[in-house]
Design a protein around this motif. Structure first.
Motif, PDB file in Angstrom:
ATOM      1  N   CYS A 107     -43.469 -44.265  23.194  1.00  0.00           N
ATOM      2  CA  CYS A 107     -42.313 -43.672  23.869  1.00  0.00           C
ATOM      3  C   CYS A 107     -42.774 -42.465  24.696  1.00  0.00           C
ATOM      4  N   GLU A 108     -42.367 -42.419  25.949  1.00  0.00           N
ATOM      5  CA  GLU A 108     -42.794 -41.338  26.838  1.00  0.00           C
ATOM      6  C   GLU A 108     -42.041 -40.035  26.592  1.00  0.00           C
ATOM      7  N   ASP A 117     -40.075 -46.058  41.700  1.00  0.00           N
ATOM      8  CA  ASP A 117     -39.745 -45.575  40.374  1.00  0.00           C
ATOM      9  C   ASP A 117     -38.251 -45.736  40.105  1.00  0.00           C
ATOM     10  N   VAL A 119     -39.113 -42.541  35.965  1.00  0.00           N
ATOM     11  CA  VAL A 119     -40.059 -43.362  35.202  1.00  0.00           C
ATOM     12  C   VAL A 119     -40.635 -44.434  36.120  1.00  0.00           C
ATOM     13  N   VAL A 174     -34.681 -48.078  27.692  1.00  0.00           N
ATOM     14  CA  VAL A 174     -33.925 -46.854  27.451  1.00  0.00           C
ATOM     15  C   VAL A 174     -33.187 -47.014  26.123  1.00  0.00           C
ATOM     16  N   THR A 216     -39.899 -53.009  32.947  1.00  0.00           N
ATOM     17  CA  THR A 216     -40.716 -51.844  33.283  1.00  0.00           C
ATOM     18  C   THR A 216     -40.420 -50.631  32.406  1.00  0.00           C
ATOM     19  N   GLU A 217     -39.252 -50.584  31.779  1.00  0.00           N
ATOM     20  CA  GLU A 217     -38.903 -49.440  30.923  1.00  0.00           C
ATOM     21  C   GLU A 217     -37.765 -49.850  30.000  1.00  0.00           C
ATOM     22  N   LEU A 227     -43.765 -40.605  33.163  1.00  0.00           N
ATOM     23  CA  LEU A 227     -42.510 -39.871  33.083  1.00  0.00           C
ATOM     24  C   LEU A 227     -42.589 -38.531  33.812  1.00  0.00           C
ATOM     25  N   LYS A 259     -43.113 -49.304  27.970  1.00  0.00           N
ATOM     26  CA  LYS A 259     -42.811 -47.877  28.077  1.00  0.00           C
ATOM     27  C   LYS A 259     -41.327 -47.653  27.808  1.00  0.00           C
ATOM     28  N   SER A 260     -41.011 -46.473  27.269  1.00  0.00           N
ATOM     29  CA  SER A 260     -39.612 -46.221  26.935  1.00  0.00           C
ATOM     30  C   SER A 260     -39.296 -44.739  26.964  1.00  0.00           C
ATOM     31  N   ILE A 261     -38.001 -44.446  27.082  1.00  0.00           N
ATOM     32  CA  ILE A 261     -37.452 -43.114  26.892  1.00  0.00           C
ATOM     33  C   ILE A 261     -36.212 -43.280  26.024  1.00  0.00           C
TER      34      ILE A 261
END
Length: 377
Positions: free
Chosen positions: A316-317, A47, A362, A192, A189-190, A367, A240-242
């Motif tokens: 969005c997570e 992660d 993440v 931001v 993978t993510e 999350l 996937k996002s934050i």
């Protein structure tokens, strides 16, 4: 401009991965750089760890503009106390968490008390000493310094490990609207997101700085355009996002209602608007809810839930913020996790038992949020 940075906290592991052919191919990285502002490469098979530090809000009492502005605190907030009040705390949490990316989520320096820029220089020096990638959003106090917004942004952009972009200021309100793509084994993978939620103490359109709290329509449009670009890049599926900005969203208040949140200040549907706010200790549960509401939110942005609906649409997570120093509650609403980060310093208002940083993990299992309190391991 830095477009790609390798996570440095686990350099030995990175060398091992590179030696086994695990480094993302150059052409894959270049493709990703076409759809995000920065690429952060970390080893695959684990992660990614993000650390939020919020409302550091360094105050240098030697630089107070107005006599009597800091009654009884002049000696406490002398510049030689930065180590004790902020940097030692930040370092404790960074060393414990060992993050791939650190995010400062606004009010990093109290600009009114940094007209010569020395507090910002000290903060950047401290952040660079960690030898890991870091980024930031602005709060309502950062850009009060008379050094100006452009100068402030340039200091961050010049820092070796800082991933910061002032943003498309010609077409979008605010400073610091951009994104970072986390790449593992050549795969995105993510994402931001970093955005300016405005609400600055001073308003100056020449510096793209506005006192109105919240996101402007052109920021919303920018967010949609960038998400559509990412969805196309990712084979028709949103990655996937934050995300981070400084002020809490109204949807967070809705998420709190299941724990008995009431507010005479904010009118929520089905709530007795005359009811007083009562402190809430959010019970930790399997969903990941946790933290405290020690004070009511000063204000909420996204009153019409437009941005919240976009977070749902684009998968969005979670979204993270600060601003209200005494709070660190984390709750979900409509499938999105909203979290007050843990205040990272003893400047301005704070509760000593609610200081530290927020670990954000993440990965394949989704999350996870965990507050890292000072002095507790």
């Amino acid at each position: 401009m830095k477009r790609s940075l390798v996570s440095l906290m686990l350099s030995g592991a990175l060398l091992a991965v590179a030696g086994c052919g695990g480094k993302p191919p150059k052409e894959e990285r270049e493709k990703l750089e076409n759809v995000v502002d920065f690429v952060l490469e970390i080893p695959e098979g684990r992660d990614a760890v993000v650390l939020q530090l919020t409302d550091i809000q360094i105050i240098d009492s030697d630089q107070q503009r107005y006599p009597g502005r800091l009654p009884n605190l002049v000696e406490e907030w002398k510049p030689e106390n930065m180590e004790k009040l902020a940097f030692s705390h930040m370092r404790e949490i960074v060393e414990r968490v060992k993050p791939d990316l650190i995010v400062l989520s606004g009010d990093n320096v109290y600009g009114e008390f940094d007209d010569n820029g020395t507090s910002l220089a000290a903060l950047i020096k401290e952040m660079e000493s960690y030898q890991t990638a870091w980024t930031l959003t602005f709060g309502n106090h950062d850009n009060e310094t008379r050094k100006g917004v452009l100068w402030t942004c340039e200091q961050y952009e010049k820092a070796e490990h800082c991933l910061f972009k002032r943003g498309p200021v010609e077409s979008v309100h605010g400073n610091g609207n951009f994104n970072i793509g986390i790449s593992q084994g050549g795969k995105l993978t993510e994402v931001v997101w970093l955005m300016d939620s405005n609400g600055h103490t001073d308003s100056d359109s020449d510096q793209n700085m506005y006192s109105t709290q919240g996101l402007f329509p052109d920021q919303i449009e920018w967010f949609i355009e960038q998400n559509e670009k990412l969805r196309k890049f990712n084979g028709g599926v949103s990655p996937k996002s934050i995300g981070f900005f400084h002020h809490p969203l109204r949807a967070f208040g809705n998420g709190l209602q299941k724990y008995g949140y009431t507010s005479g200040r904010h009118d929520f549907y089905g709530e007795d608007s005359s009811a007083d706010f009562n402190k809430i200790a959010v019970p930790e549960n399997s969903a990941g809810d946790c933290g405290y509401m020690n004070k009511d939110a000063g204000s909420y942005i996204d009153q019409e839930y437009e941005f919240h609906e976009l977070l749902k649409k684009y998968g969005c997570e979670g979204w993270f913020f600060g601003h209200d120093h005494e709070n660190n509650a984390s709750v979900t609403y409509d499938g999105v996790r909203y979290t007050y980060g843990l205040k990272a310093s003893e400047y301005d208002s704070y509760i000593s038992s609610v200081l530290g940083g927020t670990r954000i993990t993440v990965g394949e299992n989704g999350l996870k949020v965990m507050h890292e309190y000072l002095g507790k391991k």
